[in-house]
Enzyme design. Structure first.
Site, PDB file in Angstrom:
ATOM      1  N   ALA A  72       0.842  -1.203   0.000  1.00  0.00           N
ATOM      2  CA  ALA A  72       0.000   0.000   0.000  1.00  0.00           C
ATOM      3  C   ALA A  72       0.871   1.245   0.000  1.00  0.00           C
ATOM      4  CB  ALA A  72      -0.932   0.010   1.209  1.00  0.00           C
ATOM      5  N   ASP A  73       0.342   2.308  -0.585  1.00  0.00           N
ATOM      6  CA  ASP A  73       1.017   3.602  -0.551  1.00  0.00           C
ATOM      7  C   ASP A  73      -0.042   4.695  -0.588  1.00  0.00           C
ATOM      8  OD1 ASP A  73       3.902   4.730  -0.756  1.00  0.00           O
ATOM      9  OD2 ASP A  73       2.673   6.031  -2.013  1.00  0.00           O
TER      10      ASP A  73
END
Length: 195
Positions: A72-73
């Site tokens: 995730a970012d």
């Protein structure tokens, strides 16, 4: 058995997975983030894929378990500027001065790499949440930045922390702003027959 691996050292992402009852192990990525895109949703999707892919390479897919790697970012975007984590306190103040009294967007990209039966399946998506902020004075912003809370957060604030008092409303998933859109992620896992 399904094993979940979080490819992130973020304590907020760990808390969100714990909150929804997923047991997981944490293997953070070690590579530097390299941004090759300019569009916020493309940036977060690309970085989430890079994180998940780096960890997936370390697994041999020859056991009986199904392994789901979660990358995730998160970035904040405002009037064409993409804001990651602040480099220093002055950078945090600069970001918050722009965001105060305005509406900005938070994008989180998520990549799920599923290793199952000697095959690999990848799903990448992003969520967007619009965040509306009350006006905030320079002194209030400097006092907040002095707490050090914003220094590891995209856009230089945490909606779940002290800055929550300046958030007027949001349009979209709250947890997306924290750093992981768990409701959308669960829908993807259900669609894949994994939840």
């Amino acid at each position: 058995m399904v094993r979940y691996v979080l490819a992130s050292a973020s304590p907020r992402r760990r808390e969100l997975l714990e909150q929804i009852g997923i047991s997981f192990e944490v293997i953070p990525t070690t590579k530097d983030e390299i941004i090759t895109q300019s569009i916020p949703e493309k940036i977060v999707e690309s970085l989430s894929y890079d994180k998940a892919h780096e960890i997936a390479k370390s697994y041999t897919n020859d056991n009986q378990d199904t392994i789901v790697i979660i990358g995730a970012d998160t970035v904040v975007a405002f009037q064409g500027e993409v804001m990651g984590k602040p480099q220093e306190e002055a950078d945090a103040v600069r970001m918050l001065l722009k965001l105060q009294g305005n509406t900005h967007q938070v994008y989180t990209g998520v990549t799920l790499i599923v290793l199952q039966n000697n095959s690999e399946h990848t799903v990448t998506f992003h969520e967007r949440t619009d965040v509306y902020m009350y006006p905030v004075t320079t002194d209030q912003i400097k006092a907040y930045v002095a707490t050090k809370e914003p220094m590891d957060k995209a856009g230089a604030y945490g909606i779940q922390g002290k800055f929550a008092v300046y958030i007027k409303k949001i349009d979209g998933e709250y947890n997306n702003v924290v750093g992981l859109p768990v409701a959308r992620m669960m829908q993807e896992l259900i669609r894949l027959g994994l939840a």
